[in-house]
Design an enzyme around this catalytic site. Structure first.
Site, PDB file in Angstrom:
ATOM      1  N   LYS A   1      17.835  27.242 -11.433  1.00 29.60           N
ATOM      2  CA  LYS A   1      16.843  26.657 -12.326  1.00 29.60           C
ATOM      3  C   LYS A   1      16.870  25.152 -12.192  1.00 29.60           C
ATOM      4  CE  LYS A   1      16.050  30.012 -15.871  1.00 29.60           C
ATOM      5  NZ  LYS A   1      16.630  30.838 -16.833  1.00 29.60           N
ATOM      6  N   GLY A   2      15.735  24.553 -11.953  1.00 35.57           N
ATOM      7  CA  GLY A   2      15.653  23.096 -11.927  1.00 35.57           C
ATOM      8  C   GLY A   2      15.038  22.606 -13.220  1.00 35.57           C
ATOM      9  N   ALA A   3      14.837  21.292 -13.312  1.00 36.45           N
ATOM     10  CA  ALA A   3      14.244  20.731 -14.527  1.00 36.45           C
ATOM     11  C   ALA A   3      12.784  21.155 -14.652  1.00 36.45           C
ATOM     12  CB  ALA A   3      14.359  19.218 -14.500  1.00 36.45           C
TER      13      ALA A   3
ATOM     14  N   VAL B   1      13.655  28.765  -9.338  1.00 36.35           N
ATOM     15  CA  VAL B   1      13.520  29.017  -7.911  1.00 36.35           C
ATOM     16  C   VAL B   1      14.019  30.419  -7.584  1.00 36.35           C
ATOM     17  CG1 VAL B   1      14.076  28.202  -5.603  1.00 36.35           C
ATOM     18  CG2 VAL B   1      13.901  26.568  -7.479  1.00 36.35           C
TER      19      VAL B   1
ATOM     20  N   ASP C   1      17.280  12.107  -8.657  1.00 40.87           N
ATOM     21  CA  ASP C   1      18.229  12.941  -9.390  1.00 40.87           C
ATOM     22  C   ASP C   1      19.315  13.482  -8.470  1.00 40.87           C
ATOM     23  OD1 ASP C   1      19.341  14.165 -11.543  1.00 40.87           O
ATOM     24  OD2 ASP C   1      17.794  15.684 -11.788  1.00 40.87           O
TER      25      ASP C   1
END
Lengths: 246, 315
Positions: free
Chosen positions: B32-34, B38, B151
Site C-alpha cells: 500500500k502506498g500513500a 498495488v 519520499d
C-alpha cells in the site's frame, strides 16, 4: 485562496453555532478545515459530530488525530483543500465546455492535461491560511504540539512557488466578549511563529462560532475589529490596564 | 473516487479497463502506498506478471501517472544517463468499474525483490556500498530529468536478489524547484530543521544519508528523533550519530556533506560515494579480509618452519 484551519478538542458551548459560522465563511470564499486533537480517550460523539459538520458547512475536510500526527494532518488537509478548491473550479469550467463531464468522466489522456493544470495552480496560487486554535482549559497540554505543527506547516507552505501566508488566532480571549485573540498577523516567516501561546490564560468557555466570525472579519478588513475600529482603541486601553493589574 | 477504507480485492478478481477493455487477474496485494494499493496481476492471455496500482483519488493518481509519462517521454528523446529509470515502466492507464464507482488504475512493470532494509538485514552490511551506489545512480538519473524522488525511504527501494536496485512508488516525485509532494518524517530535511521542503537534489541526498544511518545505527536515530523536541531537532544530532558510530565511520565524510547540504548535486555525491566505497581503507573493511587469527596462525607456522629448517640445517 483563503482557508481557516480550526484546531479544537471538543464542543463549542457559547454563542453562534460554529456550523453556521463556517457556512458564512464558505459564503465569503473561505474554506474551513477542522483538526480534532485527542490524546487520551475520545473526543465524544457530540464533539466529533460537530467537527464533521463544521468542515462540511465550511466546504473543507475534518480529521480527528493525536498530537503526534497533528503536523502531518494539518499539512495534508491544507494541501488537499487547495487541490479540492482548484479542482472544483476546473470541474466547473469542464462543465461549461463538455456539458456534464467531471475529471473522472474524462478518458485518461485528456485527464492528464487537466491534472497538469490543477497541479500547476496548486503550486502557484496565492494562499492564506488562518489558524484558529481552541485554547480552552483541556487544550493546554496540547498547545506545544500545536505550535510545532504550525511551524511545520509554515515550512511546507514556504516551499510552494506561490505566495503563502499564515496568521494565528486563539480563542477565547482574556475577558468575556473577546471572542478571538490574534497571536500573529499574516506572515511568511517561520521565525515569527515562536512561543505563540506562552501567555495564554486558559478559560473554560469555548466560543467556536463567534471566533470563526471574528476570523472572517480579519480576512475582510485585515483586523479583528474591522467594522468597529473606534471600539478597538477603547478596548486596548482596558486590556493594558488589565495586564498591569494582573 | 474511493477511499482508503475499501478492502483490497482478493486473488482471482478480474479487473477490466473501462476504456481499453484489457483484463487483468489479481494474484495478490504487493503493498500500500500513500496514493493507492498495488497488486500483482497477470494480463489475460499473457504469462508475464505486472504491478497494478489502484488509486484512492483520481487526481492524485493522475498526477503520479503524469510524472511517469513525462519520464517515459524524456527517456525516449534523450540519451539516458546510466541508472536512469528503465523503461517501459508504464504499460496502461485505465479505470475499473468497482461496486462503488470508477477506480482509476495504472499498470506498470513488476519489480521482483525485497525492500532495501530487509535485503540489508538478510544479506549483511557489506552490501550497503553497492546497493547505495546503484540507488544513487537511480536518483541521479531522475535528477538529470528535472525531478526529485521526494519520499525516499527503505520501503520504496526494491533490491533484487543479485543486488539490482529499483525505485518504486513515484507518488512523491516532484519537479525540481517545486514543493516536495510527499515525504516521511525521519527522512525529511524539514523534520530535522536542516533545510527547506523545496525540491532540489540535496533533498534526496539528505534522505539517502538518513537511510544509511538507519541501516547501520537505527537505535540512535530513533532515539534522536524521539528524544528531542521538534524545535530543537537539528542536523547536528545526525552528524553526532555519524561521528559516534564506528560502523558509520567509513561513510562519515559523505554523510556529513549530504546532511549539511554541501554537495553541488547528485553527480558529485555519486562520485564521492564511489571513491568512498572503493577506497583502500574501505576495501580493508570488507569481510573477505583475512581474519586476524589466520594471520597469526600463518606467522606461527612460518616461524615453526624456519625453526625446523634451522634445526635440520644445524643437525
Amino acid at each position: 485562496m483563503k482557508q481557516i484551519l480550526l484546531i479544537t478538542d471538543g464542543c463549542s458551548n457559547v454563542g453562534t453555532s460554529p456550523v453556521l459560522a463556517a457556512a458564512h465563511a464558505f459564503q465569503e470564499g473561505i474554506t474551513v478545515n477542522v483538526a480534532g486533537v485527542v490524546d487520551y480517550g475520545t473526543i465524544g460523539e457530540l464533539g466529533s459530530l460537530e467537527i464533521a459538520e463544521i468542515a462540511k458547512a465550511g466546504g473543507g475536510v475534518s480529521r480527528i488525530v493525536g498530537t503526534r500526527q497533528l503536523a502531518q494532518t494539518m499539512q495534508m488537509m491544507t494541501r488537499k483543500t487547495v487541490v479540492q478548491t482548484i479542482q472544483q473550479a476546473v470541474n466547473k469550467e469542464l462543465k461549461h465546455i463538455l456539458g456534464d463531464a467531471t475529471l473522472e468522466d474524462l478518458p485518461p489522456s485528456q485527464r492528464s492535461q487537466v491534472v497538469q493544470v490543477v497541479d500547476e495552480m496548486t503550486e502557484t496560487t496565492p494562499l492564506q491560511v488562518a489558524l484558529l486554535i481552541d485554547a480552552s482549559a483541556s487544550m493546554k497540554p496540547k498547545l506545544g504540539a500545536v505550535e510545532d505543527a504550525i511551524r511545520d506547516l509554515m515550512l511546507s507552505l514556504q516551499a510552494r512557488e506561490g505566495m503563502s501566508e499564515l496568521a494565528v488566532f486563539h480563542f477565547p480571549g482574556r475577558r468575556s466578549g473577546e471572542d478571538a485573540v490574534m497571536d500573529s498577523g499574516w506572515t511568511k516567516d517561520a521565525g515569527a511563529l515562536r512561543s505563540l501561546f506562552q501567555r495564554i490564560q486558559m478559560r473554560g468557555a469555548t466560543p467556536t462560532g463567534p471566533a470563526i466570525m471574528k476570523v472572517i472579519d480579519f480576512f475582510r478588513y485585515g483586523t479583528l475589529n474591522g467594522h468597529d475600529t473606534w471600539r478597538e482603541h477603547a478596548d486596548e486601553g482596558e486590556g493594558m490596564l488589565g495586564d498591569y493589574v494582573v | 473516487m474511493t477511499t482508503s477504507s475499501n478492502p483490497a480485492y482478493p486473488a482471482g478478481t478480474v479487473i477490466t479497463g473501462k476504456w481499453r477493455k484489457s483484463r487483468f487477474i489479481v494474484r495478490r496485494v504487493l503493498g500500500k502506498g500513500a496514493n493507492g494499493v498495488v497488486y500483482l496481476v497477470q494480463k489475460e492471455g499473457s504469462r508475464d506478471p505486472y504491478a497494478l496500482k489502484m488509486g484512492f483519488d483520481t487526481l492524485d493518481l493522475q498526477s503520479e501517472i503524469n510524472v511517469l509519462m513525462s519520464l517515459q517521454s524524456k527517456r525516449k528523446t534523450s540519451e539516458s544517463p546510466k541508472g536512469g529509470p528503465r523503461m517501459p515502466y508504464l504499460l496502461e492507464v485505465d479505470d475499473f468499474k468497482g461496486p462503488d464507482g470508477d477506480i482509476p488504475f495504472y499498470v506498470m512493470r513488476y519489480i521482483r525483490g525485497t525492500s532495501l532494509h530487509h535485503f540489508i538485514r538478510k544479506r549483511g552490511h557489506e552490501w550497503i556500498g553497492l546497493t547505495g551506489l546503484r540507488l544513487l545512480e537511480k536518483l541521479n538519473g531522475l535528477h538529470r530529468f528535472g525531478f526529485i524522488f521526494g519520499d525516499l525511504k527503505p520501503e520504496n527501494v526494491m533490491v533484487s536478489d543479485v543486488g539490482r536496485v529499483e525505485l518504486i512508488d513515484y507518488g512523491g516525485v516532484s519537479s525540481i524547484g517545486r514543493s516536495v509532494k510527499q515525504f516521511t518524517e525521519w527522512y525529511d530535511r524539514g523534520y530535522w530543521n536542516a533545510g527547506s521542503r523545496t525540491s532540489d537534489e540535496g533533498y534526496d541526498l539528505f534522505a539517502f544519508a538518513v537511510l544509511v544511518i538507519q541501516m547501520l545505527n537505527e537505535e540512535e536515530l530513533k532515539a534522536a528523533a524521539t528524544r528531542h523536541l521538534p524545535q530543537t531537532r537539528s542536523a547536528a544530532q545526525l552528524l553526532s550519530i555519524v561521528q559516534r558510530s564506528p560502523k558509520l565511520k567509513v561513510y562519515a565524510e559523505w554523510l556529513g556533506r549530504a546532511i549539511r547540504g554541501e554537495f553541488s548535486g547528485s553527480r558529485e555525491a555519486l562520485k564521492l560515494w564511489k571513491e568512498t566505497i572503493y577506497a583502500p581503507a574501505f576495501a580493508g573493511k570488507l569481510p573477505g579480509k583475512t581474519p586476524r587469527w589466520l594471520i597469526n596462525a600463518f606467522a606461527l607456522s612460518l616461524m615453526v618452519a624456519c625453526l625446523a629448517c634451522l634445526w635440520a640445517f644445524l643437525s
